[in-house]
Structures are given as C-alpha cells and as structure tokens.
Design a protein around this motif. Structure first.
Motif, PDB file in Angstrom:
ATOM      1  N   HIS A   6      34.543  30.699  39.208  1.00 34.08           N
ATOM      2  CA  HIS A   6      35.054  31.829  38.455  1.00 34.08           C
ATOM      3  C   HIS A   6      35.247  31.442  36.993  1.00 34.08           C
ATOM      4  O   HIS A   6      35.516  30.290  36.660  1.00 34.08           O
ATOM      5  CB  HIS A   6      36.370  32.319  39.050  1.00 34.08           C
ATOM      6  CG  HIS A   6      36.227  32.798  40.450  1.00 34.08           C
ATOM      7  ND1 HIS A   6      35.418  33.857  40.797  1.00 34.08           N
ATOM      8  CD2 HIS A   6      36.783  32.371  41.605  1.00 34.08           C
ATOM      9  CE1 HIS A   6      35.491  34.058  42.091  1.00 34.08           C
ATOM     10  NE2 HIS A   6      36.302  33.164  42.609  1.00 34.08           N
ATOM     11  N   THR A  10      34.607  36.671  34.839  1.00 28.75           N
ATOM     12  CA  THR A  10      34.682  37.207  36.201  1.00 28.75           C
ATOM     13  C   THR A  10      36.116  37.606  36.552  1.00 28.75           C
ATOM     14  O   THR A  10      36.319  38.557  37.301  1.00 28.75           O
ATOM     15  CB  THR A  10      34.112  36.221  37.248  1.00 28.75           C
ATOM     16  OG1 THR A  10      34.822  34.983  37.194  1.00 28.75           O
ATOM     17  CG2 THR A  10      32.635  35.992  37.045  1.00 28.75           C
ATOM     18  N   GLU A  13      36.544  40.964  34.984  1.00 25.47           N
ATOM     19  CA  GLU A  13      35.829  41.946  35.811  1.00 25.47           C
ATOM     20  C   GLU A  13      36.668  42.314  37.028  1.00 25.47           C
ATOM     21  O   GLU A  13      36.806  43.486  37.372  1.00 25.47           O
ATOM     22  CB  GLU A  13      34.486  41.378  36.269  1.00 25.47           C
ATOM     23  CG  GLU A  13      33.442  41.317  35.207  1.00 25.47           C
ATOM     24  CD  GLU A  13      32.177  40.613  35.676  1.00 25.47           C
ATOM     25  OE1 GLU A  13      32.016  40.351  36.887  1.00 25.47           O
ATOM     26  OE2 GLU A  13      31.327  40.298  34.815  1.00 25.47           O
ATOM     27  N   GLN A  14      37.225  41.306  37.687  1.00 26.85           N
ATOM     28  CA  GLN A  14      38.042  41.528  38.881  1.00 26.85           C
ATOM     29  C   GLN A  14      39.266  42.381  38.562  1.00 26.85           C
ATOM     30  O   GLN A  14      39.695  43.190  39.379  1.00 26.85           O
ATOM     31  CB  GLN A  14      38.472  40.180  39.470  1.00 26.85           C
ATOM     32  CG  GLN A  14      39.210  40.257  40.775  1.00 26.85           C
ATOM     33  CD  GLN A  14      38.323  40.715  41.928  1.00 26.85           C
ATOM     34  OE1 GLN A  14      37.124  40.460  41.949  1.00 26.85           O
ATOM     35  NE2 GLN A  14      38.911  41.393  42.889  1.00 26.85           N
ATOM     36  N   SER A  19      34.923  42.588  30.089  1.00 26.23           N
ATOM     37  CA  SER A  19      34.734  41.174  30.415  1.00 26.23           C
ATOM     38  C   SER A  19      33.761  40.457  29.489  1.00 26.23           C
ATOM     39  O   SER A  19      33.440  39.293  29.727  1.00 26.23           O
ATOM     40  CB  SER A  19      34.264  41.035  31.865  1.00 26.23           C
ATOM     41  OG  SER A  19      33.042  41.733  32.049  1.00 26.23           O
TER      42      SER A  19
END
Length: 77
Positions: A6, A10, A13-14, A19
């Motif tokens: 990660h 990322t 994004e999560q 991002s």
C-alpha cells in the motif's frame, strides 16, 4: 489475500479522497499540522467510516498500518 504494498495513493483511494500527488499534498497542507494530542483517526475532518478504517488498520496492525503511520507523520509537520 491482498499482498500488494500500500502507498499513500492507495490509502487515499480507500478513504475516497483524491489520490493523485496534488490531491494528497492539498489534503496534507489543508489539515496540517495535526495537534499532538489528537490521534490521526480522531481528527475532526474524517467521516465516521474513514475514522473507523484508520482506527481498525492501526489497532489490528493490518497491512495498512505502515502507510497510516506515514500519513500521521506527514500530518504532524
């Protein structure tokens, strides 16, 4: 099982945030510095689900913990 490494991108994004590099830098600039007495996951700018994700990632020492710690460190400067 997800074995990918990660990154801040990322993680963002999560969390449902922009991002790309500019989006990450804008977020950090907007909300930094985070006071030492406030845990990253308890900061007022997170939604409830974002806060829960960060807290769970740290408490369970998940594969997200390292990048969450990286974000925490960047938010303190």
């Amino acid at each position: 099982m997800d074995t990918s490494k990660h990154s801040l991108a990322t993680l963002f994004e999560q969390l449902g945030l922009a991002s790309d590099d500019a989006g990450i830098e804008d977020f950090i600039t907007r909300y930094s510095p985070l006071p030492r007495e406030v845990a990253l996951q308890d900061a007022p700018f997170w939604s409830e689900s974002q806060s829960h994700f960060l807290e769970e990632g740290l408490e369970e020492d998940s594969d997200w913990a390292e990048v969450i710690d990286e974000l925490d460190a960047r938010m303190r400067h």
